[in-house]
Design a protein around this motif. Structure first.
Motif, mmCIF file in Angstrom:
data_model
loop_
_atom_site.group_PDB
_atom_site.id
_atom_site.type_symbol
_atom_site.label_atom_id
_atom_site.label_comp_id
_atom_site.label_asym_id
_atom_site.label_seq_id
_atom_site.Cartn_x
_atom_site.Cartn_y
_atom_site.Cartn_z
ATOM 1 N N LYS A 77 -1.930 6.047 7.823
ATOM 2 C CA LYS A 77 -3.270 6.058 8.433
ATOM 3 C C LYS A 77 -3.478 4.831 9.309
ATOM 4 O O LYS A 77 -4.040 4.929 10.403
ATOM 5 N N THR A 78 -3.024 3.686 8.834
ATOM 6 C CA THR A 78 -3.153 2.464 9.629
ATOM 7 C C THR A 78 -2.317 2.571 10.892
ATOM 8 O O THR A 78 -2.769 2.198 11.982
ATOM 9 N N ALA A 118 -1.377 5.416 3.094
ATOM 10 C CA ALA A 118 -2.297 4.402 3.621
ATOM 11 C C ALA A 118 -1.676 3.717 4.839
ATOM 12 O O ALA A 118 -2.362 3.481 5.841
ATOM 13 N N VAL A 146 0.856 -1.188 0.000
ATOM 14 C CA VAL A 146 0.000 0.000 0.000
ATOM 15 C C VAL A 146 0.891 1.236 0.000
ATOM 16 O O VAL A 146 2.093 1.155 0.213
#
Length: 163
Positions: free
Chosen positions: A79-80, A76, A72
């Protein structure tokens, strides 16, 4: 002669059932594991978080490295990491080898959920062995290993579904 509308020979099973059954088996294991984890104090953990925690690894990793390992973008992955940090599974610290970078490391809570997940997977596999027999489960695992390409066991499962 093919059965009407299936494209499968008479008496055989249509090809589309295999991936659906494999996915349903996967989902049944993952869903039950996460129900167990919720009962053990990890209600906020989602299936994708397990992959992300594995991508962090024992030594920690940067958001870029986590993104590469998961397949990813850095954004992304970031954010995780924020979600995992908010849940107490990871922390960000200065990289001892490069003060300009932040390293994401597992916390004690992150290690705990990974240990509980591993134990849960072992329990679930044991239930499959009890229901199907050790030889059949081992044969199924061997057959799946024979059919998947080298390197197919990787962390970026999310990208398989997201495109």
């Amino acid at each position: 002669m093919a059965e009407r509308g299936t494209g499968a020979p008479e008496g055989d099973r249509p090809g589309f059932e295999l991936p659906l059954l494999l996915f349903a088996g996967f989902r049944s294991i993952i869903d039950e594991l996460h129900r167990d984890l919720a009962e053990q104090g990890h209600a906020g953990v989602r299936p994708a978080y397990g992959y992300a925690l594995q991508a962090v690894g024992r030594d920690g990793a940067t958001a870029s490295e986590i993104g590469r390992r998961l397949g990813v973008s850095k954004q992304a992955a970031g954010k995780t990491v924020e979600r995992l940090e908010g849940l107490g599974y990871v922390e960000r610290v200065d990289d001892p080898q490069d003060g300009r970078r932040k390293l994401v490391r597992l916390t004690a809570r992150g290690i705990d959920v990974l240990v509980r997940s591993a134990e849960g997977f072992d329990r679930l596999r044991a239930r499959w062995v009890e229901a199907l027999g050790a030889d059949r489960v081992r044969a199924m695992e061997d057959d799946l290993r024979a059919m998947v390409s080298p390197g197919a066991l990787r962390l970026d499962a999310q990208s398989w579904f997201a495109g």
